[in-house]
Design a protein around this motif. Sequence first.
Motif, PDB file in Angstrom:
ATOM      1  N   UNK A   1       0.771  -1.218   0.133  1.00  0.00           N
ATOM      2  CA  UNK A   1      -0.237   0.121   0.127  1.00  0.00           C
ATOM      3  C   UNK A   1       0.704   1.187  -0.200  1.00  0.00           C
TER       4      UNK A   1
ATOM      5  N   UNK B   1       3.741  11.665   3.942  1.00  0.00           N
ATOM      6  CA  UNK B   1       2.578  11.109   4.172  1.00  0.00           C
ATOM      7  C   UNK B   1       2.984  10.105   5.453  1.00  0.00           C
TER       8      UNK B   1
ATOM      9  N   UNK C   1       0.923  10.863   8.645  1.00  0.00           N
ATOM     10  CA  UNK C   1      -0.505  10.478   8.697  1.00  0.00           C
ATOM     11  C   UNK C   1      -0.405   8.842   8.827  1.00  0.00           C
TER      12      UNK C   1
ATOM     13  N   UNK D   1     -12.008   2.732  10.564  1.00  0.00           N
ATOM     14  CA  UNK D   1     -11.646   2.925   9.247  1.00  0.00           C
ATOM     15  C   UNK D   1     -12.343   4.455   8.629  1.00  0.00           C
ATOM     16  N   UNK D   2     -11.814   4.951   7.724  1.00  0.00           N
ATOM     17  CA  UNK D   2     -12.090   6.300   7.400  1.00  0.00           C
ATOM     18  C   UNK D   2     -11.897   6.367   5.753  1.00  0.00           C
TER      19      UNK D   2
ATOM     20  N   UNK E   1     -11.931   9.019  -8.163  1.00  0.00           N
ATOM     21  CA  UNK E   1     -10.783   8.521  -7.988  1.00  0.00           C
ATOM     22  C   UNK E   1     -10.372   7.512  -9.156  1.00  0.00           C
TER      23      UNK E   1
ATOM     24  N   UNK F   1      -5.689  10.662  -3.125  1.00  0.00           N
ATOM     25  CA  UNK F   1      -5.879   9.077  -3.555  1.00  0.00           C
ATOM     26  C   UNK F   1      -4.584   8.349  -2.909  1.00  0.00           C
TER      27      UNK F   1
ATOM     28  N   UNK G   1      -3.214   9.312  -0.121  1.00  0.00           N
ATOM     29  CA  UNK G   1      -3.579   8.933   1.248  1.00  0.00           C
ATOM     30  C   UNK G   1      -4.559   7.732   1.484  1.00  0.00           C
ATOM     31  N   UNK G   2      -5.412   7.527   0.530  1.00  0.00           N
ATOM     32  CA  UNK G   2      -6.407   6.405   0.729  1.00  0.00           C
ATOM     33  C   UNK G   2      -5.533   5.191   0.639  1.00  0.00           C
ATOM     34  N   UNK G   3      -4.541   4.994  -0.079  1.00  0.00           N
ATOM     35  CA  UNK G   3      -3.676   3.898  -0.206  1.00  0.00           C
ATOM     36  C   UNK G   3      -2.709   3.677   1.075  1.00  0.00           C
TER      37      UNK G   3
ATOM     38  N   UNK H   1      -6.088   4.501   4.345  1.00  0.00           N
ATOM     39  CA  UNK H   1      -7.503   3.618   4.565  1.00  0.00           C
ATOM     40  C   UNK H   1      -7.174   2.209   4.241  1.00  0.00           C
TER      41      UNK H   1
END
Lengths: 262, 262
Positions: A179, A197, A200, A218-219, A233, B167, B169-171, B174
């Motif tokens: 990821x 990142x 975060x 989970x967000x 996306x 996106x 940050x999603x990887x 999340x």
Amino acid sequence: MNEISRIAVVGSGNVATCLIRGLAERNFQVSQLISRNQISGKLLAERFSIPWSSDLRDLDPTMDAVFLCVQDDQLPMLAKSVPIGNYLVLHTSGSTDLNVLAGIHSHCGVFYPMQTFSAHIQIDWSEVPIYLECNHPEDETSLSRFSHLLSPKVFFQNSEERMRLHISAVFACNFTNLMLACAADLMQSNHLDFSDLKHLVKLTVNKAFDAVHPDDVQTGPAVRNDLQILEKHRKSLSLSPELQGIYAFLSEAIRNRAMKNK
Amino acid sequence: MNEISRIAVVGSGNVATCLIRGLAERNFQVSQLISRNQISGKLLAERFSIPWSSDLRDLDPTMDAVFLCVQDDQLPMLAKSVPIGNYLVLHTSGSTDLNVLAGIHSHCGVFYPMQTFSAHIQIDWSEVPIYLECNHPEDETSLSRFSHLLSPKVFFQNSEERMRLHISAVFACNFTNLMLACAADLMQSNHLDFSDLKHLVKLTVNKAFDAVHPDDVQTGPAVRNDLQILEKHRKSLSLSPELQGIYAFLSEAIRNRAMKNK
């Protein structure tokens, strides 16, 4: 067996290095090192003043235990090359059955430290859970006492349980690293610093472990079922079909979990 | 615009709370709070002694900037409800285009702090990267100066770039959280403590960010192309088809990346 005080290590890779170093920090001296790799083997042996050989036939028969610290796929062959003796023969693999040793060595077991080892990174062994298995119950006490030298987190698990543990670690570490690799690709293609990142991600990990279950914290658009953002996306990733595929697959997985957990 | 010194915050959720608290820590007082939610709104307003209203028509026209801290999907409606004025109207969403405001408010922009906010968790704002966008270049200096109150990491990005950031940050967050959720399931079904993985995960994250690219420190059976272990793991997950599917899909992704990177 009364006590494991004389041990041999077979291998000179990441696991062998971290094990020897961890023991040395606790003033436990490894008695013999055997490795096919002459360069890394000699270097490691010299650094910790351990008698070294490249030939398993040199294995000292007075050892109490022999730790096989090699790649999983080398274990079946290696198990046959270890001379039969009175020592406890142990492998260190998460996903290899004890059977790989049990047919050959009368006293055998598993010493699986669940950790990602790199030879150049110092490991805090006291944080590493160690999972043990023995084919003879009478070896359990001595193996457990030896393991407690390194860590207070010592558990006995059979081969099937240990494999499921290993799978947990694949999800938590190998897949998490994937990821981060995807995120790094995206940041770099955006001419942005991947390290922005870091904070975060650390917060995310802390939140997941502070929660009763990571699902509870989970967000993101998938768990909110925000179809508009998900579609945006998806479109935005059209030039990276690999990332687009992973994004779609995992977003669907999050939506399904959220639905189930409702 | 010379300076952003009087701001209104719309919303009383996680982002609003963390923004107000972060500014208060820097002795910056928010001038007005507007939120539909009477309970959380009043509570937040009282805690930081901010005049509060539940009605956007009460928005003080002497504000320099209005921060819309609401869910992404509420922005189109909300943008129309904010009275037209001389203030800069900003949204705080990663994946929402500036256009959602630009057709309505002559001076508008985006203030996107890339962070996962929870009202009850203290944020170290100095570590949070903030991504800005304005429809008028003359607003950039004042918005940038205001943002520097909170963090030294302030960047201008257009809407498309910001979405790709989101996106990433999603990887990184999340999806990482999903991996931890799967690992937690497996540990719990094994009657093991999920927290035993914490040290391993933290080390994994550190390694990924210390590397030139996370791909360089990928470990596990998939990157080693250890088909035997992959097959064992697949079988072992047969009672959890959901986890089995994710395992197979991501292992394949890791193998593909490894092949490409060779």
